[in-house]
Motif scaffolding. Structure first.
Motif, PDB file in Angstrom:
ATOM      1  N   ASN A 141      22.492  46.299  44.545  1.00 60.70           N
ATOM      2  CA  ASN A 141      21.522  46.120  43.317  1.00 60.70           C
ATOM      3  C   ASN A 141      21.814  44.998  42.592  1.00 60.70           C
ATOM      4  O   ASN A 141      21.076  44.587  41.809  1.00 60.70           O
ATOM      5  N   VAL A 142      23.052  44.776  42.421  1.00 58.99           N
ATOM      6  CA  VAL A 142      23.741  43.937  41.352  1.00 58.99           C
ATOM      7  C   VAL A 142      23.355  42.585  42.144  1.00 58.99           C
ATOM      8  O   VAL A 142      23.597  42.342  43.145  1.00 58.99           O
ATOM      9  N   ALA A 143      23.270  41.527  41.160  1.00 58.77           N
ATOM     10  CA  ALA A 143      22.683  40.081  41.621  1.00 58.77           C
ATOM     11  C   ALA A 143      24.147  39.634  41.895  1.00 58.77           C
ATOM     12  O   ALA A 143      24.296  38.621  43.000  1.00 58.77           O
ATOM     13  N   LYS A 144      25.139  39.597  41.109  1.00 59.29           N
ATOM     14  CA  LYS A 144      26.510  39.129  41.335  1.00 59.29           C
ATOM     15  C   LYS A 144      27.358  39.444  40.090  1.00 59.29           C
ATOM     16  O   LYS A 144      26.799  40.072  39.153  1.00 59.29           O
ATOM     17  N   ILE A 145      28.553  39.548  40.585  1.00 52.03           N
ATOM     18  CA  ILE A 145      29.702  39.705  39.617  1.00 52.03           C
ATOM     19  C   ILE A 145      30.755  38.784  39.438  1.00 52.03           C
ATOM     20  O   ILE A 145      30.955  38.079  40.622  1.00 52.03           O
ATOM     21  N   VAL A 146      30.728  38.197  38.217  1.00 49.91           N
ATOM     22  CA  VAL A 146      31.418  37.136  37.783  1.00 49.91           C
ATOM     23  C   VAL A 146      32.656  37.425  37.259  1.00 49.91           C
ATOM     24  O   VAL A 146      32.483  38.272  36.218  1.00 49.91           O
ATOM     25  N   ILE A 147      33.753  37.197  37.750  1.00 53.20           N
ATOM     26  CA  ILE A 147      35.162  37.718  37.543  1.00 53.20           C
ATOM     27  C   ILE A 147      35.991  36.821  36.803  1.00 53.20           C
ATOM     28  O   ILE A 147      36.263  35.804  37.628  1.00 53.20           O
ATOM     29  N   MET A 148      36.471  37.001  35.685  1.00 56.93           N
ATOM     30  CA  MET A 148      37.633  36.297  34.845  1.00 56.93           C
ATOM     31  C   MET A 148      38.861  37.043  35.675  1.00 56.93           C
ATOM     32  O   MET A 148      39.296  37.973  35.152  1.00 56.93           O
ATOM     33  N   GLY A 149      39.462  36.360  36.570  1.00 54.72           N
ATOM     34  CA  GLY A 149      40.698  37.110  37.153  1.00 54.72           C
ATOM     35  C   GLY A 149      41.249  36.119  38.484  1.00 54.72           C
ATOM     36  O   GLY A 149      40.433  35.305  38.874  1.00 54.72           O
ATOM     37  N   GLY A 150      42.427  36.322  38.372  1.00 50.49           N
ATOM     38  CA  GLY A 150      43.060  35.658  39.530  1.00 50.49           C
ATOM     39  C   GLY A 150      43.843  34.292  39.230  1.00 50.49           C
ATOM     40  O   GLY A 150      43.255  33.721  38.108  1.00 50.49           O
ATOM     41  N   ALA A 151      44.704  33.843  39.902  1.00 54.38           N
ATOM     42  CA  ALA A 151      45.329  32.521  40.021  1.00 54.38           C
ATOM     43  C   ALA A 151      45.458  32.051  41.309  1.00 54.38           C
ATOM     44  O   ALA A 151      46.696  32.497  42.148  1.00 54.38           O
ATOM     45  N   VAL A 152      44.446  31.537  42.021  1.00 60.55           N
ATOM     46  CA  VAL A 152      44.355  31.401  43.476  1.00 60.55           C
ATOM     47  C   VAL A 152      45.314  30.119  43.736  1.00 60.55           C
ATOM     48  O   VAL A 152      46.157  29.994  44.803  1.00 60.55           O
ATOM     49  N   ASP A 153      45.192  28.957  43.233  1.00 56.41           N
ATOM     50  CA  ASP A 153      46.079  27.644  43.471  1.00 56.41           C
ATOM     51  C   ASP A 153      47.017  27.231  42.481  1.00 56.41           C
ATOM     52  O   ASP A 153      47.332  26.233  42.233  1.00 56.41           O
ATOM     53  N   CYS A 154      47.133  28.270  41.473  1.00 61.52           N
ATOM     54  CA  CYS A 154      48.039  27.758  40.074  1.00 61.52           C
ATOM     55  C   CYS A 154      48.858  29.097  39.999  1.00 61.52           C
ATOM     56  O   CYS A 154      48.718  30.277  40.531  1.00 61.52           O
ATOM     57  N   PRO A 155      49.877  28.957  39.095  1.00 60.75           N
ATOM     58  CA  PRO A 155      50.580  30.159  39.081  1.00 60.75           C
ATOM     59  C   PRO A 155      49.984  31.272  37.899  1.00 60.75           C
ATOM     60  O   PRO A 155      48.973  30.957  37.356  1.00 60.75           O
ATOM     61  N   GLY A 156      50.475  32.395  37.793  1.00 62.92           N
ATOM     62  CA  GLY A 156      49.998  33.521  37.307  1.00 62.92           C
ATOM     63  C   GLY A 156      50.266  33.396  35.736  1.00 62.92           C
ATOM     64  O   GLY A 156      51.006  32.464  35.327  1.00 62.92           O
ATOM     65  N   ASN A 157      49.704  34.410  34.748  1.00 67.40           N
ATOM     66  CA  ASN A 157      49.931  34.206  33.418  1.00 67.40           C
ATOM     67  C   ASN A 157      50.780  35.617  33.068  1.00 67.40           C
ATOM     68  O   ASN A 157      51.326  35.797  31.914  1.00 67.40           O
ATOM     69  N   VAL A 158      50.949  36.709  33.965  1.00 65.41           N
ATOM     70  CA  VAL A 158      51.762  37.652  33.562  1.00 65.41           C
ATOM     71  C   VAL A 158      53.276  37.762  34.640  1.00 65.41           C
ATOM     72  O   VAL A 158      53.912  37.802  33.871  1.00 65.41           O
ATOM     73  N   THR A 159      53.031  37.164  35.694  1.00 64.70           N
ATOM     74  CA  THR A 159      54.225  37.054  36.592  1.00 64.70           C
ATOM     75  C   THR A 159      54.101  35.810  37.294  1.00 64.70           C
ATOM     76  O   THR A 159      52.995  35.027  37.039  1.00 64.70           O
TER      77      THR A 159
END
Ligand code: RIB
Ligand code: CA
Length: 303
Positions: A141-159
Motif C-alpha cells: 500500500n505504501v509508495a515508498k519509505i525514505v529512511i534517515m538512517g545508516g552509515a554504509v560507506d562511512c563511519p557511524g555517529n554512535v559507534t
C-alpha cells in the motif's frame, strides 16, 4: 506528495518538520512519534508543540516507547538536550495526540492513499516495523519509505559502525529492510554533506523570526555538540535531507542493493550491503549545496 513523518523531535527533526510545512510539493498528513532522541512522551509533546507553532491541525500519533527486542533506551540528551529542544525546556502544548497508535495510523493512511503515501522515517524504525507486522498489505500500500538512517560507506555517529536511528532499534531496521517495501536509505553518507552553520541559523532567525528564530534558539545546543564532540563547525541536515531525498531524488546518486544489519557484537547497528535488491536504494552521493540551498530557501520563505 502525501507524506507522513515518523519522528523523534529532536533538533534536526524540528528543522525537517518546518521544512515539510514550507515545501509546497508536500502534503503533510501527520506525524507519528517514537522514542529515540528523547522518550516517546517527550517526542509526542514536542511534535504537538511544533504543529501548534505552525498553526496547523497536523495529527500526531504516538508510537513505540521501546525497541522491538532490547528492553531499555537511553535518550540522546547530550546531542538534543534534556527535552529534545536544546536548552529550551518550557514546552507547553494544548493539543493531544490522536486516539490511534502510530502503527495503526500508518496502516490506515497507507490503505486510504494506496500507492500514493510516502513515509519519511527520521527516528528508530520501530513504528514502521510495527506497521509491517500489523498489516501484511502495508508494504504494497505504501509508495515508498525514505529512511534517515545508516552509515554504509562511512563511519557511524554512535559507534564507529552505527548511525543513531539504526543503532537504537537494529531489529526493527532488519525487519524493514527485509520487508520488500520500496525503500530509499539516506544515511550519514549523504546527510553529513549538507552542513548548516552558525551563520545559517542566524539568517533563519533574522528572516523568519518565528520558526527560524526557534530553530536558532534550539540549534545552539546542537551546534555546540557538533563542535565539541565531532569537531565540526556545522550540523548535518540529517532529517531534512531524507525529506529532500523523498521529493527531489534527482539530487542524489543512488545504488540498488540489499542491506543487512548487525544485531549483536561490536558492530551492532552496522548497515552493510547484502546481495542484490530491486526495492532498496541507498543514497551514495548528493548535491549537498543544492539540498542545503533548498532547505534554507524554504525555511526563510516561511516567517
Ligand atoms: O543520526 C542522525 C539521526 O539520529 C537523526 O534522525 C537525529 O534526529 C537522530 O534521531
Ligand atoms: Ca530524528
Amino acid at each position: 506528495m502525501k507524506i507522513i513523518i515518523d519522528t523523534d523531535p529532536g533538533v534536526d527533526d524540528a528543522m525537517a518538520i518546518f521544512y515539510a510545512h514550507a515545501a509546497e510539493e508536500i502534503e503533510l498528513l501527520g506525524l507519528t512519534t517514537a522514542f529515540g532522541n528523547v522518550f516517546v512522551h517527550q517526542a509526542t509533546r514536542n511534535a504537538l508543540y511544533l504543529a501548534e507553532m505552525l498553526g496547523k491541525d497536523i495529527p500526531v500519533a504516538q508510537g513505540a516507547a521501546l525497541p522491538l527486542v532490547f528492553d531499555t533506551h537511553e535518550p540522546s540528551k547530550s546531542v538534543h538536550g534534556p527535552e529534545g529542544f536544546g536548552d529550551f525546556t518550557e514546552i507547553e502544548v494544548s493539543g493531544m495526540p490522536v486516539d490511534e497508535s502510530a502503527a495503526a495510523f500508518l496502516v490506515r493512511n497507507a490503505q486510504e492513499h494506496q500507492g500514493k503515501l510516502a513515509i519519511v522515517a527520521i527516528a528508530p524504525l520501530t513504528n514502521i516495523a510495527d506497521a509491517i507486522r500489523l498489516d501484511p498489505e502495508f508494504t504494497d500500500n505504501v509508495a515508498k519509505i525514505v529512511i534517515m538512517g545508516g552509515a554504509v560507506d562511512c563511519p557511524g555517529n554512535v559507534t564507529p559502525f552505527a548511525e543513531a536511528n539504526i543503532y537504537h532499534d537494529p531489529h526493527a531496521a532488519a525487519e524493514v529492510f527485509a520487508s520488500g517495501c520500496e525503500i530509499v536509505l539516506a544515511g550519514l553518507d549523504v546527510t553529513l554533506q549538507t552542513l548548516c552553520v552558525l551563520d545559517d541559523f542566524a539568517q533563519m532567525a533574522a528572516m523568519a523570526p518565528k520558526t527560524g528564530g526557534f530553530l536558532n534558539d534550539i540549534g545552539k545546543y546542537y551546534l555546540k555538540f557538533y563542535h565539541e564532540i565531532a569537531g565540526e563547525e556545522g550540523c548535518g541536515l540529517h532529517d531534512s535531507t531524507a525529506l529532500i531525498a523523498c521529493t527531489h531524488p534527482e539530487l542524489f546518486r543512488m545504488e540498488k542493493t540489499g542491506l543487512s544489519v548487525a544485531l549483536d557484537g561490536p558492530e551492532l547497528g552496522n548497515t552493510v550491503r547484502a546481495g542484490p535488491s530491486e526495492t532498496i536504494s541507498v543514497c551514495t552521493g548528493v548535491d549537498g549545496e543544492t539540498v542545503k540551498d533548498l532547505f534554507m530557501q524554504r525555511i526563510l520563505s516561511n516567517p
